[in-house]
Design a protein around this motif. Structure first.
Motif, PDB file in Angstrom:
ATOM      1  N   ALA A 141       0.742  -1.164  -0.032  1.00 10.45           N
ATOM      2  CA  ALA A 141      -0.215   0.063   0.048  1.00 10.45           C
ATOM      3  C   ALA A 141       1.068   1.094   0.132  1.00 10.45           C
ATOM      4  N   GLY A 153       1.365   4.284  -2.802  1.00 11.20           N
ATOM      5  CA  GLY A 153       1.278   5.784  -2.481  1.00 11.20           C
ATOM      6  C   GLY A 153       2.604   6.540  -2.517  1.00 11.20           C
ATOM      7  N   ILE A 154       3.752   6.049  -2.432  1.00  8.04           N
ATOM      8  CA  ILE A 154       4.769   6.653  -2.770  1.00  8.04           C
ATOM      9  C   ILE A 154       5.144   6.817  -4.429  1.00  8.04           C
ATOM     10  N   ALA A 189       2.673   7.154  -6.410  1.00 13.30           N
ATOM     11  CA  ALA A 189       1.864   8.284  -6.978  1.00 13.30           C
ATOM     12  C   ALA A 189       2.513   9.694  -6.453  1.00 13.30           C
ATOM     13  N   GLY A 190       2.847   9.764  -5.343  1.00 15.07           N
ATOM     14  CA  GLY A 190       3.701  10.870  -5.001  1.00 15.07           C
ATOM     15  C   GLY A 190       5.055  11.197  -5.728  1.00 15.07           C
ATOM     16  N   MET A 191       5.509  10.158  -6.178  1.00 15.57           N
ATOM     17  CA  MET A 191       6.855  10.723  -6.803  1.00 15.57           C
ATOM     18  C   MET A 191       6.506  11.023  -8.445  1.00 15.57           C
ATOM     19  N   ILE A 246       4.910  13.639  -9.040  1.00 12.85           N
ATOM     20  CA  ILE A 246       4.530  14.977  -8.911  1.00 12.85           C
ATOM     21  C   ILE A 246       6.272  15.328  -8.863  1.00 12.85           C
ATOM     22  N   ASP A 275      -7.639  -0.020  -3.466  1.00  6.77           N
ATOM     23  CA  ASP A 275      -8.276   1.317  -2.897  1.00  6.77           C
ATOM     24  C   ASP A 275      -7.016   2.276  -3.215  1.00  6.77           C
ATOM     25  N   GLN A 276      -5.906   1.851  -2.829  1.00  6.68           N
ATOM     26  CA  GLN A 276      -4.721   2.933  -2.897  1.00  6.68           C
ATOM     27  C   GLN A 276      -4.649   3.157  -4.438  1.00  6.68           C
ATOM     28  N   GLN A 332      -7.446   5.495  -5.575  1.00  7.24           N
ATOM     29  CA  GLN A 332      -7.698   6.913  -5.098  1.00  7.24           C
ATOM     30  C   GLN A 332      -6.516   7.589  -5.893  1.00  7.24           C
ATOM     31  N   SER A 333      -5.255   6.935  -5.209  1.00 10.55           N
ATOM     32  CA  SER A 333      -4.043   7.872  -5.202  1.00 10.55           C
ATOM     33  C   SER A 333      -3.526   7.800  -6.849  1.00 10.55           C
ATOM     34  N   TYR A 389      -8.100   7.688  -9.985  1.00 13.08           N
ATOM     35  CA  TYR A 389      -8.748   8.930  -9.862  1.00 13.08           C
ATOM     36  C   TYR A 389      -7.708   9.977  -9.876  1.00 13.08           C
ATOM     37  N   SER A 390      -6.761  10.067  -9.483  1.00  9.95           N
ATOM     38  CA  SER A 390      -5.648  11.325  -9.343  1.00  9.95           C
ATOM     39  C   SER A 390      -4.793  11.317 -10.669  1.00  9.95           C
ATOM     40  N   LYS A 395      -2.588   9.683 -11.983  1.00  9.49           N
ATOM     41  CA  LYS A 395      -0.961   9.690 -11.792  1.00  9.49           C
ATOM     42  C   LYS A 395      -0.351   8.665 -12.810  1.00  9.49           C
ATOM     43  N   THR A 430      -8.056  15.690  -7.982  1.00  7.99           N
ATOM     44  CA  THR A 430      -7.432  16.451  -8.963  1.00  7.99           C
ATOM     45  C   THR A 430      -8.096  16.330 -10.219  1.00  7.99           C
ATOM     46  N   GLN A 449      -3.663   7.446   3.286  1.00  7.49           N
ATOM     47  CA  GLN A 449      -2.742   7.498   1.826  1.00  7.49           C
ATOM     48  C   GLN A 449      -1.714   8.497   1.803  1.00  7.49           C
ATOM     49  N   SER A 487       2.229   8.284   2.479  1.00 10.32           N
ATOM     50  CA  SER A 487       2.877   7.759   1.284  1.00 10.32           C
ATOM     51  C   SER A 487       3.131   8.875   0.107  1.00 10.32           C
ATOM     52  N   ALA A 488       2.083   9.239  -0.095  1.00  6.82           N
ATOM     53  CA  ALA A 488       2.084  10.339  -1.252  1.00  6.82           C
ATOM     54  C   ALA A 488       3.260  11.495  -1.038  1.00  6.82           C
ATOM     55  N   GLY A 519       6.763  10.065  -1.313  1.00  4.50           N
ATOM     56  CA  GLY A 519       6.955  10.044  -2.811  1.00  4.50           C
ATOM     57  C   GLY A 519       7.377  11.330  -3.399  1.00  4.50           C
ATOM     58  N   ALA A 520       6.670  12.459  -3.069  1.00  5.26           N
ATOM     59  CA  ALA A 520       7.250  13.635  -3.510  1.00  5.26           C
ATOM     60  C   ALA A 520       8.441  14.197  -3.032  1.00  5.26           C
ATOM     61  N   THR A 568      11.054  12.454  -5.172  1.00  4.09           N
ATOM     62  CA  THR A 568      11.281  12.963  -6.078  1.00  4.09           C
ATOM     63  C   THR A 568      12.140  14.472  -6.063  1.00  4.09           C
ATOM     64  N   GLU A 623       3.021   1.858   7.819  1.00  4.81           N
ATOM     65  CA  GLU A 623       4.232   1.584   6.893  1.00  4.81           C
ATOM     66  C   GLU A 623       5.023   2.548   6.239  1.00  4.81           C
TER      67      GLU A 623
END
Lengths: 319, 277
Positions: free
Chosen positions: A64, A68-69, A71-73, A75, A95-96, A99-100, A103-104, A106, B103, B119, B122-123, B126-127, B130, B156
């Motif tokens: 999970a 998420g990481i 998805a963030g990366m 950006i 679900d991760q 949503q992340s 839906y986002s 990415k 978004t 969530q 984690s996001a 990630g940002a 980067t 986690e």
């Protein structure tokens, strides 16, 4: 080209195609990064880790968090490839992803090995047969199931240049290599033979079995069209319709539940535009079990004779 | 520009008016976090309201507890990401201001959807990774509810960040002690959250999230601690519903809207400092 002329040029696991492909694309595209949830070895990432240690992210057994990481990366422009087995790539983190990632919107590439029963001895906890359905239901998700080492390598490289979330599904067993990397184009069906009596649409490992079934059918005087639907979404509807309008009956073959997979995708196109008899080769709403890949393909009705029988039945139903 | 406390008052007015306007939404946590988000967007963060998804050379904020979207939307609009008039569309059909941030409708200022809890850390990690790969000297901020810490994914992520030395990350926990079904101690005991983050290897700070001076001082301290090999977590004590007396410390105001009479009573306690939308 006759199906008989399609030769295997060697044998290799599709996951090695992934491992080789990600290294090659990473050399060209500095934004490609790889994440894994404690399965770097199984996912064939050794070379990537050696060449690009700063672009490799070990997440531990925390899928999970990995999604998420990733998805963030995105950006800031990275193109993250998440890697683990298909079961842990999809069902565990639905679900991760929903949503992340989806839906986002990415640009995450969810790369999944050990899909289907050909995972073998580890058994049903690890043999996901529902992942194509889970992923193709997500709006905006592209779903790719390459058929051999070369195609998996080509797909792994192509998705880096393809904007948006992708689910790339491959497997564990050593399997014949019979395509060229240059044959692959996202969203474009691969036609192996032209025929008039029946169309066999297949994906993943089942493409090789479909070709073998086609050879047997040709020997019986049946004219077979074998088409590799490596991109299940977006589906090459034009190629599907052109073929079924000609052959007027269909077999679908996939290492997946017949509910929710390739067969459903083909049936929806047929029912909307050109209804024809369809026979489904796939698992029949069941879990898998331990065994060798060969034994399991036979027991769960995914073997060459199963495709031959399905084709004969489909042709019979036309009459 | 009014001073921060005055801005926060306007943000609180926006929150109760938005939630009243759509007869739905989450005023409690939004009011509690109004001072924190005001401090971030009007003073602490280096950011550009000419929205760029990639946030190159900008500080960036992730709202993990997406249900407090009213405070997020108000702060974004008031700091110039979009017209404050759009706040009137909150939770209505064809709006960019979805019930939980997304978004998908391209609302400037939102970089990832949140709402399904757990969530956002984690996001944010990630940002932050980067930004490190891109050799930026910027900071990633995130906000999480205390109830949200029930989610396993948070832990986690909490394990990952110190292991990978994600030291350009400042995660804040809104420790108001309330969640939907009641006080956190009754629903699911969180124990000493600060000690938990300490044990996971974070640098931790604590602040009163409803004291603007303490918020600014603590965020400045947190920024000074970035780049030292450890992620930073701030335990932010807030009062759910802060600023509206009848909503304060009452978990029943987690996710319901005031009626006309309650709205009037609430607005009477909150000075209009920047003009209502």
């Amino acid at each position: 080209m006759s199906l008989k002329d399609i030769q295997s040029t060697g044998n290799k696991d599709t996951r090695s195609g992934f491992g080789d492909g990600i290294v090659e694309v990473a050399r060209k595209n500095e934004n490609v990064v790889a994440l894994t949830a404690d399965l770097a070895g199984s996912m064939k990432l050794q070379q990537f880790m050696k060449e690009f240690p700063e672009r490799f992210v070990q997440v531990g057994i925390a899928e999970a968090n990995m999604i998420g990481i990733a998805a963030g990366m995105t950006i800031g422009g990275k193109i993250p490839y998440t890697t683990t087995f298909a079961n842990f790539s999809t069902g565990r983190v639905y679900d991760q992803i929903r949503q992340s990632v989806a839906y986002s919107g990415k640009n995450v590439k969810i790369c999944a090995s050990h899909a289907g029963v050909t995972l073998g001895e580890d058994g049903a906890t690890h043999q996901i047969l529902e992942d194509i359905g889970l992923m193709k239901m997500l709006p905006g998700m592209t779903v790719i199931v390459p058929c051999d080492y070369a195609q998996t390598k080509a797909a792994t490289m192509a998705i880096a240049e393809y904007e948006g979330p992708v689910y790339l599904r491959f497997g564990r067993p050593v399997w014949p290599i019979f395509t060229k990397e240059s044959d692959f184009k996202i969203g474009k069906a691969q036609i192996f033979s032209e025929g008039t009596d029946v169309t066999i649409f297949a994906c993943g490992h089942m493409v090789w079995n479909a070709i073998q079934a086609g050879i047997e059918l040709e020997a019986k005087g049946i004219s077979v069209e074998v088409i590799n639907i490596h991109t299940i979404k977006p589906l090459d509807e034009e190629a599907v319709l052109a073929s079924i309008k000609k052959t007027k009956c269909v077999v679908t073959a996939e290492e997946h539940n017949i509910i929710g997979g390739l067969g459903d995708a083909i049936a929806q196109v047929a029912s909307r535009h050109f209804p024809v008899p369809i026979e489904y080769v796939g698992t029949k709403d069941t879990f898998g079990e331990s065994g060798t890949p060969k034994e399991l393909l036979k027991k769960y009705g995914l073997d060459v004779p199963d495709i031959v029988a399905a084709a004969e039945k489909a042709i019979q139903r036309k009459k | 520009m009014p001073e921060l406390k005055a801005i926060a008052s306007q943000i609180r007015r926006d929150i109760v008016r938005m939630v009243h306007g759509s007869s739905s939404g989450h005023p409690g946590g939004s009011l509690g976090c109004a001072d924190f988000l005001t401090a971030l967007y009007f003073q602490v963060m280096k950011h550009d309201p000419n929205f760029n998804m990639n946030a190159t050379n900008e500080d960036v904020f992730f709202l993990s507890n997406g249900h407090i979207s009213p405070v997020f939307y108000s702060v974004l609009a008031r700091s110039g990401y979009f017209d404050v008039k759009e706040l009137a569309t909150f939770r209505k059909i064809n709006s960019r201001l979805q019930g939980h941030p997304a978004t998908h409708e391209h609302l400037p200022g939102v970089r990832i959807a949140s709402g399904s809890l757990g969530q956002g850390l984690s996001a944010a990690i990630g940002a932050a990774l980067t930004k490190k790969l891109n050799k930026e000297n910027t900071t990633v901020f995130s906000l999480h509810g205390d109830g949200e810490l029930d989610e396993g994914q948070i832990w986690e992520a909490a394990m990952f960040a110190p292991h990978h030395k994600v030291d350009n990350l400042i995660a804040t926990i809104d420790w108001n002690g309330q969640q939907i079904d009641g006080p956190t101690d009754k629903v699911m005991s969180l124990g000493n959250i600060r000690q938990k983050f300490d044990a996971f290897g974070w640098t931790t700070l604590e602040m009163n999230g409803n004291d603007m001076d303490d918020v600014i001082a603590t965020l400045d301290k947190a920024k000074s601690l970035t780049g030292q090999g450890k992620p930073i977590a701030i335990m932010m004590h807030t009062i759910m519903g802060k600023g509206v007396d009848f909503m304060e410390n009452d978990h029943n105001w987690h996710g319901i809207a005031p009626n006309d009479e309650q709205l009037a009573k609430a607005l009477a306690q909150l000075p209009e400092t920047m003009g209502d939308y």
